[in-house]
Design an enzyme around this catalytic site. Structure first.
Site, PDB file in Angstrom:
ATOM      1  N   SER A  32       2.273   6.093  -1.492  1.00  0.00           N
ATOM      2  CA  SER A  32       1.250   5.044  -1.327  1.00  0.00           C
ATOM      3  C   SER A  32       0.322   5.394  -0.175  1.00  0.00           C
ATOM      4  O   SER A  32       0.779   5.800   0.890  1.00  0.00           O
ATOM      5  CB  SER A  32       1.915   3.704  -1.000  1.00  0.00           C
ATOM      6  OG  SER A  32       2.792   3.355  -2.013  1.00  0.00           O
ATOM      7  N   HIS A  40      -0.768   3.482  -8.866  1.00  0.00           N
ATOM      8  CA  HIS A  40      -0.289   4.858  -8.952  1.00  0.00           C
ATOM      9  C   HIS A  40      -1.007   5.546 -10.115  1.00  0.00           C
ATOM     10  O   HIS A  40      -0.827   5.163 -11.272  1.00  0.00           O
ATOM     11  CB  HIS A  40       1.225   4.910  -9.220  1.00  0.00           C
ATOM     12  CG  HIS A  40       2.066   4.579  -8.036  1.00  0.00           C
ATOM     13  ND1 HIS A  40       2.883   5.487  -7.409  1.00  0.00           N
ATOM     14  CD2 HIS A  40       2.213   3.427  -7.338  1.00  0.00           C
ATOM     15  CE1 HIS A  40       3.497   4.904  -6.392  1.00  0.00           C
ATOM     16  NE2 HIS A  40       3.119   3.656  -6.332  1.00  0.00           N
ATOM     17  N   HIS A  47       9.549   6.052 -10.530  1.00  0.00           N
ATOM     18  CA  HIS A  47      10.646   5.529  -9.716  1.00  0.00           C
ATOM     19  C   HIS A  47      11.800   5.153 -10.641  1.00  0.00           C
ATOM     20  O   HIS A  47      11.596   4.779 -11.795  1.00  0.00           O
ATOM     21  CB  HIS A  47      10.178   4.292  -8.945  1.00  0.00           C
ATOM     22  CG  HIS A  47       9.055   4.558  -7.996  1.00  0.00           C
ATOM     23  ND1 HIS A  47       7.740   4.606  -8.414  1.00  0.00           N
ATOM     24  CD2 HIS A  47       9.052   4.810  -6.670  1.00  0.00           C
ATOM     25  CE1 HIS A  47       6.965   4.873  -7.370  1.00  0.00           C
ATOM     26  NE2 HIS A  47       7.734   5.003  -6.296  1.00  0.00           N
ATOM     27  N   TYR A  67      13.468   2.514 -10.553  1.00  0.00           N
ATOM     28  CA  TYR A  67      13.429   1.106 -10.960  1.00  0.00           C
ATOM     29  C   TYR A  67      12.559   0.865 -12.186  1.00  0.00           C
ATOM     30  O   TYR A  67      12.591  -0.203 -12.780  1.00  0.00           O
ATOM     31  CB  TYR A  67      12.963   0.210  -9.796  1.00  0.00           C
ATOM     32  CG  TYR A  67      11.583   0.493  -9.264  1.00  0.00           C
ATOM     33  CD1 TYR A  67      10.438   0.173  -9.983  1.00  0.00           C
ATOM     34  CD2 TYR A  67      11.415   1.095  -8.020  1.00  0.00           C
ATOM     35  CE1 TYR A  67       9.176   0.434  -9.504  1.00  0.00           C
ATOM     36  CE2 TYR A  67      10.162   1.364  -7.521  1.00  0.00           C
ATOM     37  CZ  TYR A  67       9.041   1.028  -8.268  1.00  0.00           C
ATOM     38  OH  TYR A  67       7.792   1.313  -7.773  1.00  0.00           O
ATOM     39  N   GLU A  68      11.781   1.867 -12.566  1.00  0.00           N
ATOM     40  CA  GLU A  68      10.953   1.689 -13.764  1.00  0.00           C
ATOM     41  C   GLU A  68      11.789   1.775 -15.039  1.00  0.00           C
ATOM     42  O   GLU A  68      11.302   1.493 -16.128  1.00  0.00           O
ATOM     43  CB  GLU A  68       9.823   2.709 -13.771  1.00  0.00           C
ATOM     44  CG  GLU A  68       8.825   2.438 -12.650  1.00  0.00           C
ATOM     45  CD  GLU A  68       7.727   3.473 -12.545  1.00  0.00           C
ATOM     46  OE1 GLU A  68       6.874   3.496 -13.426  1.00  0.00           O
ATOM     47  OE2 GLU A  68       7.746   4.258 -11.585  1.00  0.00           O
ATOM     48  N   ALA A 111       5.904   5.487   1.254  1.00  0.00           N
ATOM     49  CA  ALA A 111       5.796   4.323   2.132  1.00  0.00           C
ATOM     50  C   ALA A 111       7.210   3.772   2.255  1.00  0.00           C
ATOM     51  O   ALA A 111       7.965   3.788   1.282  1.00  0.00           O
ATOM     52  CB  ALA A 111       4.875   3.288   1.515  1.00  0.00           C
ATOM     53  N   MET A 148      12.176   3.382  -1.991  1.00  0.00           N
ATOM     54  CA  MET A 148      12.672   3.402  -3.370  1.00  0.00           C
ATOM     55  C   MET A 148      12.413   4.738  -4.063  1.00  0.00           C
ATOM     56  O   MET A 148      12.356   4.802  -5.294  1.00  0.00           O
ATOM     57  CB  MET A 148      12.020   2.261  -4.169  1.00  0.00           C
ATOM     58  CG  MET A 148      12.217   0.888  -3.535  1.00  0.00           C
ATOM     59  SD  MET A 148      11.294  -0.374  -4.407  1.00  0.00           S
ATOM     60  CE  MET A 148      11.414  -1.759  -3.263  1.00  0.00           C
ATOM     61  N   SER A 149      12.247   5.787  -3.285  1.00  0.00           N
ATOM     62  CA  SER A 149      11.960   7.099  -3.901  1.00  0.00           C
ATOM     63  C   SER A 149      12.574   8.197  -3.037  1.00  0.00           C
ATOM     64  O   SER A 149      13.454   7.946  -2.227  1.00  0.00           O
ATOM     65  CB  SER A 149      10.441   7.303  -3.996  1.00  0.00           C
ATOM     66  OG  SER A 149       9.880   7.383  -2.707  1.00  0.00           O
ATOM     67  N   ASN A 162       5.731  -1.373   6.615  1.00  0.00           N
ATOM     68  CA  ASN A 162       6.127  -2.748   6.969  1.00  0.00           C
ATOM     69  C   ASN A 162       7.453  -2.670   7.711  1.00  0.00           C
ATOM     70  O   ASN A 162       8.147  -1.658   7.634  1.00  0.00           O
ATOM     71  CB  ASN A 162       6.319  -3.580   5.686  1.00  0.00           C
ATOM     72  CG  ASN A 162       7.348  -2.958   4.762  1.00  0.00           C
ATOM     73  OD1 ASN A 162       7.053  -1.981   4.062  1.00  0.00           O
ATOM     74  ND2 ASN A 162       8.547  -3.491   4.768  1.00  0.00           N
ATOM     75  N   HIS A 217       4.302  -6.300  -1.916  1.00  0.00           N
ATOM     76  CA  HIS A 217       3.765  -4.993  -2.316  1.00  0.00           C
ATOM     77  C   HIS A 217       2.337  -4.836  -1.785  1.00  0.00           C
ATOM     78  O   HIS A 217       1.918  -3.749  -1.398  1.00  0.00           O
ATOM     79  CB  HIS A 217       3.792  -4.893  -3.848  1.00  0.00           C
ATOM     80  CG  HIS A 217       3.324  -3.580  -4.385  1.00  0.00           C
ATOM     81  ND1 HIS A 217       3.896  -2.383  -4.034  1.00  0.00           N
ATOM     82  CD2 HIS A 217       2.312  -3.264  -5.242  1.00  0.00           C
ATOM     83  CE1 HIS A 217       3.274  -1.387  -4.663  1.00  0.00           C
ATOM     84  NE2 HIS A 217       2.307  -1.903  -5.389  1.00  0.00           N
TER      85      HIS A 217
HETATM   86  N1  HPA Z   1      11.915  -1.644   1.306  1.00  0.00           N
HETATM   87  C1  HPA Z   1      12.012  -0.786   0.263  1.00  0.00           C
HETATM   88  N2  HPA Z   1      11.017  -0.018  -0.112  1.00  0.00           N
HETATM   89  C2  HPA Z   1       9.862  -0.075   0.581  1.00  0.00           C
HETATM   90  C3  HPA Z   1       9.697  -0.933   1.667  1.00  0.00           C
HETATM   91  C4  HPA Z   1      10.785  -1.777   2.047  1.00  0.00           C
HETATM   92  O1  HPA Z   1      10.720  -2.572   3.007  1.00  0.00           O
HETATM   93  N3  HPA Z   1       8.432  -0.749   2.136  1.00  0.00           N
HETATM   94  C5  HPA Z   1       7.861   0.196   1.346  1.00  0.00           C
HETATM   95  N4  HPA Z   1       8.724   0.607   0.399  1.00  0.00           N
END
Ligand code: HPA
Length: 277
Positions: free
Chosen positions: A31, A62, A84, A86-87, A114, A212-213, A236, A248
């Site tokens: 990201s 994406h 990912h 989760y997809e 990210a 998540m990657s 974050n 997101h």
């Molecule tokens: N958690 C999981 N995946 C993320 C986060 C998070 O806080 N920020 C960006 N991807």
């Protein structure tokens, strides 16, 4: 032949037929880095949906394509968009692009993402050099019959993120004046963000950032002998570290704001990695 390998070879056949470019380094754009390719001398672009069997990302924001070209003279292939776990794709499909870039000739895999900051000294907008990773809820991408053509059944993971590349990246960051933290990345399945209790647990386990990657891609790359490095943009503070609910949108906005510095750092690092390789 192993089914996973058969599919990979088929995808490689499609790429080979269509693209005449041999990358030395493979770059996965997380990201905020989506427009990294604007700084490249682009030679070719291959949308993922032109490769039969290739997993295509469903995440908004994406793009889905390989970009081939030179970053300050270094031949690279960049992934604009990744899939990912989760997809809903099997983890073997999630790492198919990594393996494909290995077959294209890339010796180095540069991962970016990210991530949420767990380490209490991190701030949104920081960059973290990934020194190691933890996978808890994500299955190993190497489960199933081993692909002997790629690597060994029980690959060593004691230095997934190359010490040599970490030093080069730290020096690049210093040279560009970009502050760079270090830490351990933990990959979760997503797509939900974590609970505060999970984040406390991950922190105690030794994780500094969560996403998540990345970790499964790094494992597949090490399995086939690529040298791996990675940087997270802390988009974050993880759940419970900050009192705000996660979104997101916030992740994307912070990653976009950090993008100019991130691009500068990655660009410099690539030129140093290959010139000193
Ligand atoms: N958690 C999981 N995946 C993320 C986060 C998070 O806080 N920020 C960006 N991807």
């Amino acid at each position: 032949m192993n089914e996973v390998y058969e599919k990979l070879k088929k995808c490689y056949g499609a790429v080979e037929k269509r693209v005449d470019f041999k990358p030395e380094l493979a770059l996965v754009l997380g990201s905020g880095l989506g427009d990294f390719c604007d700084t490249m001398d682009v030679k070719d672009v291959l949308p993922y949906n032109e490769i039969e069997g290739f997993p295509v990302s469903t995440v908004a924001g994406h793009k889905g394509q390989f970009v081939f070209g030179y970053s300050d003279g270094v031949p690279i292939v960049a992934m604009q968009g990744r899939v990912h776990y989760y997809e809903g794709y099997p983890v073997q499909d999630v790492v198919l692009p990594t393996r494909l870039m290995h077959l294209m000739g890339a010796k180095t895999l540069f991962l970016t993402n990210a991530a949420g900051g767990i380490n209490p000294s991190f701030h949104a907008g920081d960059f973290m050099l990934i020194c190691d990773h933890i996978t808890l809820s994500v299955p190993s991408p190497l489960i199933g019959a081993n692909i002997e053509e790629l690597g060994t059944r029980f690959p060593d993971m004691s230095e997934v993120y190359s010490r040599r590349l970490r030093t080069v990246i730290e020096n690049s960051a210093a040279a560009e004046g970009v502050p760079l933290r270090r830490g351990v990345y933990i990959q979760t399945t997503g797509p939900n963000y974590e609970t505060p209790a999970e984040i406390r647990a991950y922190g105690r386990l030794g994780a500094d950032a969560v996403g998540m990657s990345t970790a499964v891609e790094a494992i597949a790359a090490r399995h086939c002998g690529m040298e791996v490095c990675g940087i997270s943009c802390i988009s974050n503070l993880a759940a419970g570290i900050s009192s705000n609910p996660l979104s997101h949108k916030e992740v994307q906005e912070t990653a976009d704001r950090a993008a100019p510095l991130f691009k500068k750092l990655v660009r410099r690092a690539i030129s140093e990695i290959v010139s000193r390789g």
